[in-house]
Every structure is written in structure tokens, then in C-alpha cells.
Design a protein around this motif. Structure first.
Motif, mmCIF file in Angstrom:
data_model
loop_
_atom_site.group_PDB
_atom_site.id
_atom_site.type_symbol
_atom_site.label_atom_id
_atom_site.label_comp_id
_atom_site.label_asym_id
_atom_site.label_seq_id
_atom_site.Cartn_x
_atom_site.Cartn_y
_atom_site.Cartn_z
ATOM 1 N N PRO A 78 -10.155 -17.443 17.452
ATOM 2 C CA PRO A 78 -8.815 -17.394 16.834
ATOM 3 C C PRO A 78 -8.750 -18.096 15.483
ATOM 4 O O PRO A 78 -7.880 -17.792 14.671
ATOM 5 N N GLN A 79 -9.658 -19.049 15.218
ATOM 6 C CA GLN A 79 -9.638 -19.769 13.950
ATOM 7 C C GLN A 79 -9.902 -18.847 12.759
ATOM 8 O O GLN A 79 -9.517 -19.144 11.635
ATOM 9 N N LEU A 80 -10.562 -17.703 13.040
ATOM 10 C CA LEU A 80 -10.836 -16.772 11.953
ATOM 11 C C LEU A 80 -9.552 -16.235 11.332
ATOM 12 O O LEU A 80 -9.529 -15.826 10.167
ATOM 13 N N ALA A 81 -8.475 -16.226 12.107
ATOM 14 C CA ALA A 81 -7.204 -15.665 11.627
ATOM 15 C C ALA A 81 -6.240 -16.728 11.142
ATOM 16 O O ALA A 81 -5.104 -16.410 10.763
ATOM 17 N N SER A 82 -6.670 -17.969 11.106
ATOM 18 C CA SER A 82 -5.735 -19.055 10.801
ATOM 19 C C SER A 82 -5.152 -18.990 9.393
ATOM 20 O O SER A 82 -4.044 -19.451 9.157
ATOM 21 N N LYS A 83 -5.884 -18.398 8.456
ATOM 22 C CA LYS A 83 -5.401 -18.344 7.069
ATOM 23 C C LYS A 83 -4.820 -16.982 6.688
ATOM 24 O O LYS A 83 -4.477 -16.754 5.528
ATOM 25 N N LEU A 84 -4.716 -16.099 7.659
ATOM 26 C CA LEU A 84 -4.197 -14.763 7.364
ATOM 27 C C LEU A 84 -2.681 -14.782 7.254
ATOM 28 O O LEU A 84 -1.982 -15.349 8.099
ATOM 29 N N THR A 85 -2.170 -14.176 6.197
ATOM 30 C CA THR A 85 -0.718 -14.019 6.023
ATOM 31 C C THR A 85 -0.438 -12.580 5.586
ATOM 32 O O THR A 85 -1.321 -11.884 5.079
ATOM 33 N N PRO A 111 3.405 -16.342 1.865
ATOM 34 C CA PRO A 111 4.252 -15.624 2.831
ATOM 35 C C PRO A 111 5.745 -15.872 2.631
ATOM 36 O O PRO A 111 6.574 -15.078 3.078
ATOM 37 N N GLU A 112 6.094 -16.957 1.954
ATOM 38 C CA GLU A 112 7.505 -17.284 1.766
ATOM 39 C C GLU A 112 8.166 -16.412 0.695
ATOM 40 O O GLU A 112 9.339 -16.067 0.789
ATOM 41 N N SER A 113 7.409 -16.062 -0.342
ATOM 42 C CA SER A 113 8.007 -15.306 -1.455
ATOM 43 C C SER A 113 7.604 -13.831 -1.466
ATOM 44 O O SER A 113 8.182 -13.047 -2.225
ATOM 45 N N TYR A 114 6.633 -13.449 -0.656
ATOM 46 C CA TYR A 114 6.161 -12.055 -0.653
ATOM 47 C C TYR A 114 7.277 -11.128 -0.176
ATOM 48 O O TYR A 114 7.795 -11.286 0.936
ATOM 49 N N PRO A 115 7.694 -10.153 -0.994
ATOM 50 C CA PRO A 115 8.869 -9.334 -0.650
ATOM 51 C C PRO A 115 8.660 -8.381 0.532
ATOM 52 O O PRO A 115 9.621 -8.022 1.211
ATOM 53 N N LEU A 116 7.417 -7.948 0.771
ATOM 54 C CA LEU A 116 7.167 -6.972 1.834
ATOM 55 C C LEU A 116 6.852 -7.694 3.139
ATOM 56 O O LEU A 116 5.763 -8.229 3.324
ATOM 57 N N GLN A 117 7.805 -7.701 4.021
ATOM 58 C CA GLN A 117 7.629 -8.348 5.308
ATOM 59 C C GLN A 117 7.428 -7.306 6.407
ATOM 60 O O GLN A 117 7.521 -6.100 6.165
ATOM 61 N N GLY A 150 8.569 -2.075 -7.753
ATOM 62 C CA GLY A 150 7.653 -0.963 -7.969
ATOM 63 C C GLY A 150 6.197 -1.362 -8.081
ATOM 64 O O GLY A 150 5.302 -0.570 -7.790
ATOM 65 N N HIS A 151 5.927 -2.619 -8.488
ATOM 66 C CA HIS A 151 4.538 -3.072 -8.608
ATOM 67 C C HIS A 151 3.914 -3.366 -7.246
ATOM 68 O O HIS A 151 2.693 -3.494 -7.128
ATOM 69 N N LEU A 152 4.736 -3.446 -6.204
ATOM 70 C CA LEU A 152 4.225 -3.731 -4.865
ATOM 71 C C LEU A 152 4.426 -2.570 -3.889
ATOM 72 O O LEU A 152 3.776 -2.534 -2.837
ATOM 73 N N ARG A 153 5.289 -1.635 -4.239
ATOM 74 C CA ARG A 153 5.628 -0.607 -3.254
ATOM 75 C C ARG A 153 4.483 0.322 -2.867
ATOM 76 O O ARG A 153 4.541 0.926 -1.793
ATOM 77 N N PRO A 154 3.409 0.486 -3.682
ATOM 78 C CA PRO A 154 2.297 1.308 -3.201
ATOM 79 C C PRO A 154 1.667 0.789 -1.912
ATOM 80 O O PRO A 154 0.964 1.517 -1.219
ATOM 81 N N ARG A 155 1.935 -0.472 -1.557
ATOM 82 C CA ARG A 155 1.384 -1.048 -0.332
ATOM 83 C C ARG A 155 2.182 -0.638 0.903
ATOM 84 O O ARG A 155 1.738 -0.872 2.030
ATOM 85 N N SER A 156 3.351 -0.054 0.704
ATOM 86 C CA SER A 156 4.160 0.367 1.846
ATOM 87 C C SER A 156 3.612 1.661 2.429
ATOM 88 O O SER A 156 2.945 2.443 1.742
ATOM 89 N N GLN A 157 3.896 1.893 3.695
ATOM 90 C CA GLN A 157 3.337 3.049 4.382
ATOM 91 C C GLN A 157 3.839 4.361 3.782
ATOM 92 O O GLN A 157 3.062 5.301 3.570
ATOM 93 N N THR A 158 5.123 4.434 3.467
ATOM 94 C CA THR A 158 5.690 5.673 2.932
ATOM 95 C C THR A 158 5.114 6.016 1.565
ATOM 96 O O THR A 158 4.672 7.144 1.325
ATOM 97 N N ILE A 159 5.100 5.050 0.650
ATOM 98 C CA ILE A 159 4.634 5.323 -0.704
ATOM 99 C C ILE A 159 3.131 5.579 -0.729
ATOM 100 O O ILE A 159 2.650 6.419 -1.502
ATOM 101 N N SER A 160 2.377 4.891 0.112
ATOM 102 C CA SER A 160 0.935 5.154 0.144
ATOM 103 C C SER A 160 0.653 6.552 0.669
ATOM 104 O O SER A 160 -0.242 7.243 0.173
#
Length: 400
Positions: A4-11, A47-53, A66-76
Motif C-alpha cells: 500500500p505504501q506505493l500509493a501513498s503519494k498518489l493524488t 489535490p487542493e487546487s486541482y479543478p478536476l475532481q 480549457g487547458h485541463l479539459r482534455p483530461r476529462s473522459q468526454t473531451i478525450s
């Protein structure tokens, strides 16, 4: 993941490099999974300021980032479909011996004659919109006229280029910068031949996407039977319905007896979006060609019909964006076209090069143009083309 420690820094939003074993997944939402042995965060994300939750975001919200929306499922998914559709179109044209022409973005003509163009000028303080080129130049609204030049030498030509219109419309069907697929065919003297080409282009490209982008297309078709039915109809070998403008007005006037339209359908007037929507969505419930519009509401270059009241043209109407493509046979009579250009008051000499094509070995010919974003809007069922184009530009907005 055994440790589980492998995921400790994942956000949410971070970029990671994972080493492990790719295996079949027992889950229903995916076919494969990675059993991680090593996980490294190569790009941390706050994780506190990232708009895509991890929640559903509206498309309106995604447009604001718009600079982040390509990461969303619909836009991708849209982006991959966009790439696949372009490949499908090129495949169709090359299979049918069309030559691609890179038509200019800077031009001294307004193809449609509507005047809704962006003028080009330098940043020089004393410069004018004629200083650099010696004449007024604008961003292209269509590559058609230039494409006709090469159609007289290559028989079948097409272009896939950006186009620009200075429309103030804020509807979900309009952009200031968009992409057009345009084609011109020489030795075509029947409108039905042109309709056959257009129909096969739509059918072939849609079939290509169904074969090569099943997951992304399925993302939009899932739990949407009307859209699934439309895609099946586009691919179906049965000919799309074809009616004249006069027949369309008759259908609309009979429907309007129930007082369903804001604008009364009248012969001699353009079809409003509510009329097009009724024809494509309710009456035919699928694609329909409307042909032979009145000459007075169509551009100067269209070939007059023998009745002298209408022109040999068509629009393809579909559920969703309504008007998907438009085209016509082009007037190849030199004297008639020269007279028509003069009557409409174009700048003296500005279209001599185009009209003169009719003096030197012209042929009966025709062509069409399709809005690429509208094609994808039809397939995805999205309400706005602003969610189809990577960076939307429209009146009041040109971000990034």
C-alpha cells in the motif's frame, strides 16, 4: 498492488510511471489492469487546487478550464473521434481518387458574399487593412473558389482546412474558427451524382469510426437509443431521403397547421433551424437531402435550374446540428456568371480570375462543404460544437 505504501503519494491529476504486470481484470468497467510492482510520481499535482475532481463536471465548467479539459473522459473521447474521423475522410477521398489541395487561409474574396469576414491588418500603428497586400484581405470563409481552380486540372479535389466567420451568434452550432471539408468534382452535370458522393462520404467515414473507434463511439451511444439508431441509419446502404425545397415547404406548412413553429414556413424564405430540426428529427427521423432552393436565397455561383427560379443545390439535414453540409452544381456559363457577379456589386475585377475559368476549357462541375465539428456533433449528441473543437473561438471569447 501488494504494498500500500506505493500509493501513498498518489493524488488525483498526478502523472505516474508504473512498472508491473498487465493482467485480465475481474472488474466490469475495464478489460485489463496493472498489478503494480513499482510506482513513481513523475509529476505531482496539488489535490487542493486541482479543478478536476472525482465527480461529474458539466461541459460548461470544463470550457472554463480549457487547458485541463482534455483530461476529462468526454473531451478525450471526442478528441480521439475527431482524429479518427479525419483519417476516415482522407481514406474516403483518396480511395475515390480525389487530390487534396491546401487552399489559402488569407484571401481577397468572400466566397459566400455575406461579408461576415475577419479583415487582416498588420500591427503597425500607421498601417491600414490595405497597407501590406495593397488590397483588402480577410481570413477565408471557404476554400471553394480556390478548389474549383484545381478541379479544372485534377478532376476531383478536396480540402480540409480551417475557416473563419465573424458571426456574433452564440448558438451551439456556430464558431468563429472551425474546420471545413470541401470537395469539387469536374464532369458532373446531375445533382443526383453529387448527392451520391456526399452520401457515400458520410456512410464511409461513419463506418470507419464504427470499426476503428468502437469504444469512444460507444461512450456516446451508450443508453442513447435515438443516437444509436441515427448512426446505424447513416451506415445503412439504403439511400437517404431526397426531397425538393418546395416539397419541404409543403411538409412544413401542413405541420404548421398545428401552430408549432415560431417562424411561418414560406416559399422563397430560408429554412429556419426549427424547420430543419422538424424535418430531420420528427418527419424523417434521420438524414434527409433538401434540394433546389430558390435562387434569391443562395450564393451567386450556383447553377440555375431550367425553371429559372431555383438553383441546383442541396443541404443535408440531420438530427442534432440540423444542416450538416451544403453544395451545388456550379454555374459554368461564362456570360451568365459574369453578369451575375456584376449585378451583385462585387469589387470590380475581384472575381475575374474565377469567372474566367469558364472561358478556358471549363466543364460542368459541382461541389460541397461540410462542417467537421457539426459532423462530430451529430455522432456524439453533444449540444454545442464548443465541446467538439479543442480550443473554441466565438464572439466574446478567444482564450489561450
Amino acid at each position: 498492488m501488494d504494498d500500500p505504501q506505493l500509493a501513498s503519494k498518489l493524488t488525483t491529476g498526478c502523472a505516474v510511471e508504473i512498472r508491473g504486470r498487465l493482467t485480465d481484470s475481474p472488474g466490469r468497467e475495464q478489460s485489463k489492469e496493472v498489478q503494480a510492482a513499482q510506482v513513481e510520481v513523475v509529476g505531482p499535482c496539488d489535490p487542493e487546487s486541482y479543478p478536476l475532481q472525482k465527480k461529474r463536471h458539466t461541459l460548461e465548467f470544463l470550457r472554463e478550464i480549457g487547458h485541463l479539459r482534455p483530461r476529462s473522459q468526454t473531451i478525450s473521447a471526442v478528441t480521439r473521434l475527431r482524429d479518427g474521423a479525419e483519417m476516415g475522410l482522407h481514406r474516403f477521398f483518396h480511395k475515390n481518387e480525389f487530390t487534396r489541395i491546401h487552399t489559402p487561409v488569407l484571401t481577397s474574396n468572400d466566397c459566400e458574399g455575406g461579408g461576415e469576414t475577419f479583415n487582416v491588418a498588420t500591427a503597425e500603428k500607421k498601417g491600414t487593412d490595405t497597407a501590406f497586400f495593397g488590397r483588402k484581405v480577410n481570413l477565408t470563409v471557404s476554400g471553394q473558389l480556390h478548389l474549383e481552380v484545381f478541379a479544372s486540372a485534377f478532376k476531383r479535389t478536396y480540402t480540409f482546412n480551417p475557416a473563419f466567420r465573424a458571426e456574433h451568434s452564440q448558438t451551439g452550432r456556430h464558431l468563429s474558427e472551425f474546420w471545413m471539408v470541401e470537395a469539387e468534382c469536374a464532369f458532373v452535370n446531375r445533382l443526383s451524382t453529387l448527392l451520391d458522393v456526399e452520401e457515400e462520404m458520410i456512410r464511409s467515414t461513419t463506418q470507419y469510426l464504427a470499426n476503428t473507434a468502437e469504444a469512444d463511439l460507444g461512450f456516446f451511444l451508450r443508453d442513447n437509443e435515438p443516437l444509436s439508431k441515427l448512426v446505424r441509419r447513416l451506415i445503412d446502404k439504403e439511400e437517404y431521403p431526397r426531397i425538393s425545397y418546395t416539397d419541404a415547404i409543403d411538409i412544413l406548412q401542413r405541420a404548421d397547421a398545428k401552430a408549432i413553429f415560431t417562424f411561418k414556413p414560406q416559399w422563397g424564405h430560408g429554412l429556419q433551424s426549427e424547420h430543419e430540426r422538424y424535418l430531420a428529427t420528427k418527419h424523417f427521423n434521420g438524414p434527409v437531402f433538401v434540394t433546389d432552393y430558390p435562387a434569391d436565397i443562395k450564393p451567386f455561383y450556383m447553377l440555375p435550374n431550367p425553371d429559372r427560379c431555383t438553383v441546383a443545390c442541396m443541404d443535408l439535414l440531420v438530427p442534432g446540428p440540423c444542416e450538416l453540409l451544403g453544395g451545388s452544381l456550379r454555374d459554368h456559363d461564362f456570360e451568365r456568371l459574369e453578369r451575375r457577379v456584376g449585378e451583385l456589386g462585387f469589387e470590380a475585377g475581384s472575381l475575374d480570375w474565377y469567372v474566367n475559368l469558364r472561358k478556358y476549357g471549363t466543364t460542368p462541375h459541382g461541389g460541397y462543404g461540410m462542417g467537421f465539428e457539426r459532423y462530430l456533433q451529430m455522432l456524439t449528441g453533444l449540444e454545442s460544437v464548443r465541446d467538439i473543437v479543442p480550443f473554441p473561438r466565438h464572439a466574446g471569447r478567444c482564450q489561450y
